[in-house]
Every structure is written in C-alpha cells, then in structure tokens.
Design an enzyme around this catalytic site. Structure first.
Site, PDB file in Angstrom:
ATOM      1  N   THR A   1      -6.127  11.482  12.862  1.00 23.46           N
ATOM      2  CA  THR A   1      -6.302  11.348  14.325  1.00 23.46           C
ATOM      3  C   THR A   1      -6.655  12.730  14.860  1.00 23.46           C
ATOM      4  O   THR A   1      -6.639  13.719  14.125  1.00 23.46           O
ATOM      5  CB  THR A   1      -5.009  10.869  15.017  1.00 23.46           C
ATOM      6  OG1 THR A   1      -4.070  11.947  15.018  1.00 23.46           O
ATOM      7  CG2 THR A   1      -4.402   9.668  14.316  1.00 23.46           C
ATOM      8  N   ASP A   2      -6.935  12.794  16.160  1.00 26.40           N
ATOM      9  CA  ASP A   2      -7.261  14.092  16.743  1.00 26.40           C
ATOM     10  C   ASP A   2      -6.088  15.061  16.631  1.00 26.40           C
ATOM     11  O   ASP A   2      -6.264  16.245  16.379  1.00 26.40           O
ATOM     12  CB  ASP A   2      -7.648  13.921  18.222  1.00 26.40           C
ATOM     13  CG  ASP A   2      -9.003  13.236  18.350  1.00 26.40           C
ATOM     14  OD1 ASP A   2      -9.777  13.291  17.356  1.00 26.40           O
ATOM     15  OD2 ASP A   2      -9.265  12.617  19.393  1.00 26.40           O
ATOM     16  N   CYS A   3      -4.870  14.524  16.835  1.00 25.84           N
ATOM     17  CA  CYS A   3      -3.718  15.435  16.782  1.00 25.84           C
ATOM     18  C   CYS A   3      -3.091  15.524  15.388  1.00 25.84           C
ATOM     19  O   CYS A   3      -2.313  16.430  15.112  1.00 25.84           O
ATOM     20  CB  CYS A   3      -2.687  15.049  17.842  1.00 25.84           C
ATOM     21  SG  CYS A   3      -2.310  13.302  17.875  1.00 25.84           S
ATOM     22  N   TYR A   4      -3.401  14.560  14.526  1.00 25.37           N
ATOM     23  CA  TYR A   4      -2.915  14.587  13.129  1.00 25.37           C
ATOM     24  C   TYR A   4      -4.133  14.406  12.223  1.00 25.37           C
ATOM     25  O   TYR A   4      -4.360  13.325  11.674  1.00 25.37           O
ATOM     26  CB  TYR A   4      -1.885  13.477  12.886  1.00 25.37           C
ATOM     27  CG  TYR A   4      -0.569  13.709  13.577  1.00 25.37           C
ATOM     28  CD1 TYR A   4       0.480  14.357  12.924  1.00 25.37           C
ATOM     29  CD2 TYR A   4      -0.367  13.282  14.901  1.00 25.37           C
ATOM     30  CE1 TYR A   4       1.688  14.579  13.561  1.00 25.37           C
ATOM     31  CE2 TYR A   4       0.839  13.497  15.544  1.00 25.37           C
ATOM     32  CZ  TYR A   4       1.863  14.146  14.873  1.00 25.37           C
ATOM     33  OH  TYR A   4       3.058  14.354  15.502  1.00 25.37           O
ATOM     34  N   PRO A   5      -4.947  15.446  12.058  1.00 24.56           N
ATOM     35  CA  PRO A   5      -6.249  15.266  11.404  1.00 24.56           C
ATOM     36  C   PRO A   5      -6.194  15.052   9.889  1.00 24.56           C
ATOM     37  O   PRO A   5      -7.117  14.503   9.313  1.00 24.56           O
ATOM     38  CB  PRO A   5      -6.977  16.586  11.733  1.00 24.56           C
ATOM     39  CG  PRO A   5      -5.896  17.574  11.996  1.00 24.56           C
ATOM     40  CD  PRO A   5      -4.737  16.823  12.564  1.00 24.56           C
TER      41      PRO A   5
END
Lengths: 136, 402
Positions: free
Chosen positions: B138-142
């Site tokens: 994800t954007d915060c957990y790339p």
C-alpha cells in the site's frame, strides 16, 4: 569370554525349509532368544535374535550361518527415549506389544525397559511429543 | 470460618499461607475432617498437562523498514502458516496449523511432525524462527516481501491465548471396529484393543471446583510455566451436563479460555505435539489455585479418582457420526489401574494427559504461593454455571441454493 549380541538374519528362499537356527545351540553351544521372526518356506525369511555364548563359539556360529547362506547384519536399529522430550503421558503404554513401558505407581512416571524393546517401532510415531527415536 | 481472598493473600505475603496440592488434600481431609482442614488450609493447587488443540499465540512482529502490512497477505513461521487478518504486523499462530506442503493424511496415517504447536514451543525455547511474508503493498506499507529470522526476545509482544483449555472431564476413547484408527485420543487398536483417557483426574482444575465457585474470569493461574489468567469461559463450555451427587460432571463439561505472556513461559510446559493420523497440537500445562473460602469449597477439592467418572465412547462410529451413545462409565481409579472391563473384555488403558507433569505443576504452584511469589486474584466475573442455560449447539446444516 562370553558375549551377547542382537543380530538380524536374512534367509534366502532356497534355505528357508532347512533347520539352521537350532544347530547354533546343538553344535556351537550358543543360546538364542528369537525377538522377531518371519520365515515362510520358499520366500526370503527374516529373523531378529539375541545370540549369546563364548566368543569363539559365537564366531564359529556366525561362520556356520554365513556358509549356510544366511546373510547377517548386526541389529542396526535401536529405539532410544529422548528423556528431554518425554512428558510421561503414557500414550505408549498400551500400544507396546512387549510391555516395555510401565508406570511407576507413585510418581506416575513412564519407565522404558530397553531390554524388552524389540524395535517394532510402534511407539515411534504414536508418541505425541515424539520422544521415541530410532537410531541406525 | 469463611475466609476472603484478601485475607489469604495477606497470609501469602507473610509467608504463612498453608498450601497443599489437590492430591495431598484428599488424605488430609480424610484424617482431619473437612471442617478442620478448611480452617487450616488456605489454598489447594491443581494441575493438568494435556494436548489442548484450541491454543495459539498472538505475535506482534515489529515494523520493518520500509513497512509491510501482513493483513490480507500471507505469513509463514518455519513454513507454518499464521493468520494475518489483523493490523499490519499482528499475527495469530494456531497450534494445529500445518505447513502447506505437509502431506496430511494423504500418506495414511499422516505423521504430522511439525505444526503450529511446535513453532510455539521453539519460540518459547528462545530459538530463532524463520518468517516469510507476502503482502500486496500500500502507499503507507509499500513492502511486498519479507524473509527474516525472528526471536521471541526481539519482538514486541507474544501472547498465548487459548480459547478452550483445561476441559472439565473428558471421554475415554475406544475402537469397536476391526481396523486400527488414528484419533486425537491416540492410536486406538481394533476390537477394544485399548482405551485412552485424558484428564488429570483428581488433580484437574475444574474437577476440583465443579460449580466454578472460585475459578472465574480474571483468576490468576500457572500457564505454560509462567503465569496467566482465565480470560473467559472456554468455547463449548457446557455446564449443563449430567453430574454425580458430588457435583462432578459425568461428561465433558466446563472449559477455560486462558491468556498469558508467552515470553515468560517455558518449553517444558508448552510442548509441540503430533497425533499420528490426526494432526499437530500443543500440550499445555495449566495449574489453578483454589482459595479455600469455605468448608464447601474445600469439600469439592477432596474429590478423588474413585469419585470421577468418564464416559466410554467408540471413536470408530459413535464419535465421528455424532451419535450420543456411550459404552458405559468408568472411574479414574479404575482407569489408572491400567485395565478396565468393557463389554466383558479386559482392555488396557493409557493416558494422554501426563499425571506426572500435572503433579509437577500443582507442586510448583504450591511453592510459588508458599514463597509469596504468587498472589491469588479475585475473579471479576463468574464462569457460566448450571443456572446459565448454556448448552452446546450442534451445527444445523442448511442447504445452500445457488
């Protein structure tokens, strides 16, 4: 010098109808305790025994067996209890065909009598914490 | 003579508490009488050490750089899959989880050499465990992949949380069929070849407090060699089964959900276990202290193996088919002689629960309390009792129409 060894005898099919083992006692003064046997005439036979007697007679007996066509192996497997893993639950007790496991009445500890073990291996996979180990 | 837990704790702090095990109390009460024993004794300790499948651990692995979100992805610990449907780096590892490539019972009976319970044992033993994770990013957990060694001492949280442990009584498993069967009650030989049982009998926590008068939510306990708490009543907690005159259930009844810090537990009390042909599990050590608040409570703890009866169940037919038929009842005293009679046949018995280790747990808990290292806790809510109306609901299957 008296010795006692556990050995495995493989009988080729052509000799399974001959009386061989009894001659160990008769001709070589050895005593034997048959632990496991599966010998059917016309098929390869297998016998596990504890053979004891004087060292020289023992060697002669083994030579006789070899000359008779019996293939001999030392008992390569041994069941040993890993004391660190045994939880003394007792699941092995009523599975062992020779009663090698008993409960110490007071402490409820499971005792393993190695001398009664015939290496049938039933306990190995049935032991929940897998404390019984097979060594080759 | 009624005592309170606060009064007992005062005595524990002063090193004056009188503590005995649930086995020792039997003779003491017989000699001194219940009334005198209740006056003198402050705590009775119980213990059990059995395979308990509804066990598992919540782990917080810690955040990597860059961050990874396990939730919605997959995590394996030593190839054993953990549940990831939680926040970013929280996972749950269940005792019965198996590696994806374990052959299960395809090679029958399956050996089930290594599973979730074994990973928990290795974690507790302080061994490094290999973690593999795949995430979607994800954007915060790339981050999408992670492979690393972890160690219980380096991760933030490791919590043992078992939703059903310490069953109050249990069945005796036998096999009426003509072939060997492989069950969670062990290997059962054909035609009543053996009979296996699985509680610690007179030492068992809930058999010593049959109506849950002292054991409740919040009760502090011995758990896996450390301390823990009763978190809730266990799943399938079933107080409304037939009971004997002594109040002891004649069938599996109550159970406990327990929780504790895995970091302070010990591998000798949490053992990864393999049931041939059945699966992997975790053998859990639990000990519950029973505060002697009254004569009545003491009387319950004097229960002996001769007064506890278990139903004999055929695991080849009756159990798998959910048939409520028992082959009779047998006392723990009879079971512990090594032989019982079923349908006229002499059947050798064995236990899957270690009485030796159960004695060890009750004794350790006794020493902890005597030394003032372990104080009793007040329960904050009772476990549902016979008045609760709780019963076990079998699944009502309803056909799914497409």
């Amino acid at each position: 010098m008296a010795i006692s060894r556990r050995i495995v005898l493989h009988f080729p099919p052509r000799i399974t109808n001959q009386s061989i083992v009894c001659r160990l006692a008769k001709d070589f003064d050895l005593s034997f305790n048959i632990i496991k046997a599966s010998v059917t005439p016309g098929e390869e036979g297998l016998m596990v025994m504890e053979l004891s007697g004087d060292q020289r007679n023992y060697d002669k007996g083994i030579q006789y067996l070899t000359e008779a066509g019996v293939k001999i192996q030392s008992l390569s497997q041994d069941v040993v209890r890993n004391e660190d893993r045994c939880t003394h639950c007792g699941a092995c007790i009523n599975l062992c065909p020779t009663g090698a496991f008993t409960l110490e009445p007071k402490t409820r500890k499971v005792l393993f009598d190695h001398n009664k073990c015939v290496v049938c291996e039933l306990c190995i996979k049935a032991c929940p914490p897998r404390a019984m180990e097979l060594y080759f | 003579m009624a005592k309170t837990i606060a009064e007992i704790n005062q005595k524990i702090k002063q090193g004056k508490a009188v503590v005995v095990t649930a086995e020792e109390i039997i003779d003491i009460a017989r000699k001194k009488g219940v009334s005198k024993a209740a006056e003198e004794i402050d705590v009775v300790t119980t213990g059990t050490f059995s395979p308990m499948c509804s066990s598992g651990a919540f782990l917080n692995i810690g955040h990597s750089s860059p961050r990874i979100k396990f939730g919605g992805g997959r995590v394996y610990l030593n190839d054993v899959p953990a549940y990831t449907g939680l926040a970013a780096v929280d996972i749950f590892l269940g005792a019965t989880a198996l590696p994806d490539d374990d052959p299960r019972n395809k090679i029958y009976p399956g050996e089930f050499r290594y599973g979730g319970g074994h990973v928990i044992e290795e974690l507790v033993a302080g061994k490094d465990v290999r973690l593999e994770a795949i995430a979607y990013g994800t954007d915060c957990y790339p981050r999408r992949k992670l492979e690393t060694w972890i160690n219980i001492n380096d991760i933030t949280n490791a919590i043992l949380f078992n939703v059903r442990n310490a069953y109050q009584n249990y069945e005796v498993g036998v096999n009426l069929s003509d072939r060997m069967i492989y069950t969670y009650m062990g290997v059962l030989k054909p035609e009543l070849g053996n009979a296996n049982y699985c509680t610690s009998g007179q030492l068992s926590p809930l058999l010593n407090d049959p109506y849950y008068k002292t054991i409740g939510v919040g009760t502090k306990i011995f758990l896996g060699g450390g301390t823990g708490y009763v978190a809730w009543y266990g799943t399938q907690h079933n107080p409304n089964v037939p009971r004997g005159d002594n109040g002891v259930p004649l069938e599996p009844a109550g159970s406990l959900a327990v929780i504790g810090d895995l970091k302070q537990m010990k591998p000798e009390w949490l053992v990864g276990t393999s049931m041939l042909g059945y699966g992997c599990t975790l053998t859990v050590g639990i000990g519950v202290p029973i505060p002697i608040l009254s004569e009545e409570i003491l009387r319950y703890t004097t229960i002996s193996d001769a007064d506890i009866f278990a139903p004999i169940i055929d695991y080849s037919e009756a159990y798998p088919k959910m048939e409520a038929s028992s082959l009779g009842k047998v006392s723990y005293a009879e079971l512990k002689t090594g032989h019982i009679k079923i349908q006229g046949k002499d059947v050798p018995t064995a236990s899957l629960s270690s009485h030796y280790k159960a004695q060890g747990i009750a004794s350790i808990l006794k020493v902890w309390i005597e030394k003032g290292e372990f104080l009793l806790s007040e329960s904050v809510a009772p476990l549902p009792g016979t008045e609760s109306g709780i019963t076990i609901k079998p699944l009502k299957e309803r056909p799914v129409m497409e």
